[in-house]
Motif scaffolding. Structure first.
Motif, PDB file in Angstrom:
ATOM      1  N   ALA A 256       0.616  -9.745 -13.866  1.00  0.00           N
ATOM      2  CA  ALA A 256       0.206  -9.336 -12.520  1.00  0.00           C
ATOM      3  C   ALA A 256      -0.034  -7.826 -12.461  1.00  0.00           C
ATOM      4  CB  ALA A 256       1.249  -9.761 -11.492  1.00  0.00           C
ATOM      5  N   GLY A 257       0.778  -7.050 -13.175  1.00  0.00           N
ATOM      6  CA  GLY A 257       0.555  -5.613 -13.232  1.00  0.00           C
ATOM      7  C   GLY A 257      -0.759  -5.272 -13.915  1.00  0.00           C
ATOM      8  N   ALA A 258      -1.020  -5.907 -15.053  1.00  0.00           N
ATOM      9  CA  ALA A 258      -2.278  -5.669 -15.768  1.00  0.00           C
ATOM     10  C   ALA A 258      -3.467  -6.149 -14.940  1.00  0.00           C
ATOM     11  CB  ALA A 258      -2.241  -6.371 -17.126  1.00  0.00           C
ATOM     12  N   LEU A 259      -3.301  -7.262 -14.264  1.00  0.00           N
ATOM     13  CA  LEU A 259      -4.369  -7.786 -13.418  1.00  0.00           C
ATOM     14  C   LEU A 259      -4.660  -6.835 -12.262  1.00  0.00           C
ATOM     15  CD1 LEU A 259      -6.298 -10.144 -12.831  1.00  0.00           C
ATOM     16  CD2 LEU A 259      -4.472 -11.170 -11.481  1.00  0.00           C
ATOM     17  N   GLY A 260      -3.621  -6.289 -11.661  1.00  0.00           N
ATOM     18  CA  GLY A 260      -3.801  -5.308 -10.593  1.00  0.00           C
ATOM     19  C   GLY A 260      -4.566  -4.090 -11.066  1.00  0.00           C
ATOM     20  N   LEU A 261      -4.332  -3.700 -12.312  1.00  0.00           N
ATOM     21  CA  LEU A 261      -5.072  -2.584 -12.899  1.00  0.00           C
ATOM     22  C   LEU A 261      -6.550  -2.927 -13.028  1.00  0.00           C
ATOM     23  CD1 LEU A 261      -4.469   0.249 -14.051  1.00  0.00           C
ATOM     24  CD2 LEU A 261      -4.164  -0.826 -16.284  1.00  0.00           C
ATOM     25  N   TRP A 262      -6.848  -4.170 -13.331  1.00  0.00           N
ATOM     26  CA  TRP A 262      -8.246  -4.616 -13.451  1.00  0.00           C
ATOM     27  C   TRP A 262      -8.942  -4.693 -12.096  1.00  0.00           C
ATOM     28  CZ3 TRP A 262     -11.934  -4.844 -16.802  1.00  0.00           C
ATOM     29  CH2 TRP A 262     -11.666  -5.001 -18.155  1.00  0.00           C
ATOM     30  N   VAL A 263      -8.302  -5.384 -11.157  1.00  0.00           N
ATOM     31  CA  VAL A 263      -9.011  -5.704  -9.905  1.00  0.00           C
ATOM     32  C   VAL A 263      -8.759  -4.702  -8.788  1.00  0.00           C
ATOM     33  CG1 VAL A 263      -9.079  -8.169 -10.459  1.00  0.00           C
ATOM     34  CG2 VAL A 263      -7.240  -7.279  -9.000  1.00  0.00           C
ATOM     35  N   GLY A 264      -7.692  -3.920  -8.885  1.00  0.00           N
ATOM     36  CA  GLY A 264      -7.381  -2.954  -7.835  1.00  0.00           C
ATOM     37  C   GLY A 264      -6.641  -3.582  -6.671  1.00  0.00           C
ATOM     38  N   ILE A 265      -6.093  -2.728  -5.836  1.00  0.00           N
ATOM     39  CA  ILE A 265      -5.246  -3.188  -4.722  1.00  0.00           C
ATOM     40  C   ILE A 265      -6.031  -4.003  -3.696  1.00  0.00           C
ATOM     41  CG2 ILE A 265      -5.514  -1.023  -3.416  1.00  0.00           C
ATOM     42  CD1 ILE A 265      -2.378  -3.254  -3.553  1.00  0.00           C
TER      43      ILE A 265
ATOM     44  N   PRO B 157      -6.597 -11.529  -1.946  1.00  0.00           N
ATOM     45  CA  PRO B 157      -7.298 -12.804  -2.140  1.00  0.00           C
ATOM     46  C   PRO B 157      -6.960 -13.477  -3.473  1.00  0.00           C
ATOM     47  CG  PRO B 157      -8.858 -10.969  -2.159  1.00  0.00           C
ATOM     48  CD  PRO B 157      -7.536 -10.422  -1.761  1.00  0.00           C
ATOM     49  N   VAL B 158      -6.723 -12.684  -4.515  1.00  0.00           N
ATOM     50  CA  VAL B 158      -6.338 -13.261  -5.811  1.00  0.00           C
ATOM     51  C   VAL B 158      -4.985 -13.950  -5.675  1.00  0.00           C
ATOM     52  CG1 VAL B 158      -5.636 -12.669  -8.167  1.00  0.00           C
ATOM     53  CG2 VAL B 158      -7.734 -11.700  -7.213  1.00  0.00           C
ATOM     54  N   TRP B 159      -4.035 -13.295  -5.017  1.00  0.00           N
ATOM     55  CA  TRP B 159      -2.713 -13.892  -4.814  1.00  0.00           C
ATOM     56  C   TRP B 159      -2.789 -15.146  -3.954  1.00  0.00           C
ATOM     57  CZ3 TRP B 159       0.510  -8.871  -3.740  1.00  0.00           C
ATOM     58  CH2 TRP B 159       1.001  -8.379  -4.960  1.00  0.00           C
ATOM     59  N   ILE B 160      -3.625 -15.118  -2.934  1.00  0.00           N
ATOM     60  CA  ILE B 160      -3.749 -16.291  -2.057  1.00  0.00           C
ATOM     61  C   ILE B 160      -4.296 -17.482  -2.830  1.00  0.00           C
ATOM     62  CG2 ILE B 160      -5.030 -17.243  -0.094  1.00  0.00           C
ATOM     63  CD1 ILE B 160      -4.683 -14.438   1.236  1.00  0.00           C
TER      64      ILE B 160
ATOM     65  N   GLY C 264      -7.601 -17.302  -9.834  1.00  0.00           N
ATOM     66  CA  GLY C 264      -7.871 -16.577  -8.587  1.00  0.00           C
ATOM     67  C   GLY C 264      -8.693 -15.320  -8.830  1.00  0.00           C
ATOM     68  N   ALA C 265      -8.380 -14.599  -9.913  1.00  0.00           N
ATOM     69  CA  ALA C 265      -9.147 -13.392 -10.248  1.00  0.00           C
ATOM     70  C   ALA C 265     -10.571 -13.737 -10.646  1.00  0.00           C
ATOM     71  CB  ALA C 265      -8.443 -12.631 -11.372  1.00  0.00           C
ATOM     72  N   ALA C 266     -10.742 -14.832 -11.373  1.00  0.00           N
ATOM     73  CA  ALA C 266     -12.088 -15.255 -11.757  1.00  0.00           C
ATOM     74  C   ALA C 266     -12.904 -15.632 -10.523  1.00  0.00           C
ATOM     75  CB  ALA C 266     -12.011 -16.414 -12.743  1.00  0.00           C
TER      76      ALA C 266
ATOM     77  N   TRP D 218     -12.466 -14.422  -7.530  1.00  0.00           N
ATOM     78  CA  TRP D 218     -12.786 -13.156  -6.869  1.00  0.00           C
ATOM     79  C   TRP D 218     -13.942 -12.448  -7.574  1.00  0.00           C
ATOM     80  CZ3 TRP D 218     -12.383  -8.200  -8.998  1.00  0.00           C
ATOM     81  CH2 TRP D 218     -12.700  -7.163  -8.112  1.00  0.00           C
ATOM     82  N   MET D 219     -13.942 -12.458  -8.902  1.00  0.00           N
ATOM     83  CA  MET D 219     -14.996 -11.762  -9.656  1.00  0.00           C
ATOM     84  C   MET D 219     -16.365 -12.413  -9.414  1.00  0.00           C
ATOM     85  SD  MET D 219     -13.112 -10.776 -13.168  1.00  0.00           S
ATOM     86  CE  MET D 219     -13.800  -9.178 -13.523  1.00  0.00           C
ATOM     87  N   VAL D 220     -16.380 -13.716  -9.233  1.00  0.00           N
ATOM     88  CA  VAL D 220     -17.649 -14.403  -9.020  1.00  0.00           C
ATOM     89  C   VAL D 220     -18.095 -14.326  -7.565  1.00  0.00           C
ATOM     90  CG1 VAL D 220     -18.786 -16.660  -9.076  1.00  0.00           C
ATOM     91  CG2 VAL D 220     -17.326 -15.945 -10.977  1.00  0.00           C
ATOM     92  N   TRP D 221     -17.193 -14.605  -6.622  1.00  0.00           N
ATOM     93  CA  TRP D 221     -17.591 -14.689  -5.220  1.00  0.00           C
ATOM     94  C   TRP D 221     -17.108 -13.531  -4.367  1.00  0.00           C
ATOM     95  CZ3 TRP D 221     -16.154 -19.622  -7.342  1.00  0.00           C
ATOM     96  CH2 TRP D 221     -17.232 -20.461  -7.518  1.00  0.00           C
TER      97      TRP D 221
END
Length: 159
Positions: free
Chosen positions: A73-82, A87-90, A147-149, A151-154
């Motif tokens: 989750a920390g590394a993912l936050g670094l990728w996608v930002g705050i 939406p990723v968590w939801i 969830g991150a994927a 977000w990245m697409v839509w």
């Protein structure tokens, strides 16, 4: 590709190895340095990393989540930002909740044992803890990766 590796590894092993989280964090730092990060600028990414890590650290401290999920989750936050974390968590949490409901249904009414084995694996005890009776059956990092994927697409298209 990193999200796919995380999801596959977590679904199969019910754990996320440190090297995979670290690789993602290093790639995120490289993307930030090159100005091609999907999460935006350094400030947004660093706050996202802190929020991702410390936001899930509480659940690890309560014993309901593995350390690999927290580091991912920390590394993912670094990728996608705050700004992308909610939406990723939801999405990840909704998928994990659906997984939990399905587990309860199949656990109480074992209709399709092969589906149950595929979803929940054969070794569901907490890794490295032979005295534990806790069962870790939800691959939360995999659902966060999905969830991150999503977000990245839509999600980025609407922003």
């Amino acid at each position: 590709m990193w999200l796919v590796l995380i999801a596959v590894y977590d679904f199969k092993q019910r754990r996320v190895p440190n090297w995979l989280s670290l690789a993602g964090a290093l790639l995120a730092l490289a993307a930030l340095a090159l100005g091609i990060s999907p999460g935006g600028d350094w400030r947004n990414a660093l706050i996202g990393a802190g929020a991702g890590f410390f936001g899930l650290l509480v659940f690890y401290a309560l014993g309901v989540m593995g350390a690999g999920d927290v580091k991912f989750a920390g590394a993912l936050g670094l990728w996608v930002g705050i700004s992308a974390l909610p939406p990723v968590w939801i999405v990840g949490s909704l998928l994990a909740g659906l997984h939990a409901v399905l587990w309860m249904v199949l656990h109480r009414w074992p209709v399709l044992p092969k589906v149950s084995l595929m979803l929940f694996g054969s070794s569901s005890r907490v890794a490295g803890d032979s005295s534990s009776t806790r069962v870790r059956f939800i691959p939360y990092a995999a659902y966060l990766a999905i969830g991150a994927a999503v977000w990245m697409v839509w999600g980025r298209q609407s922003g």
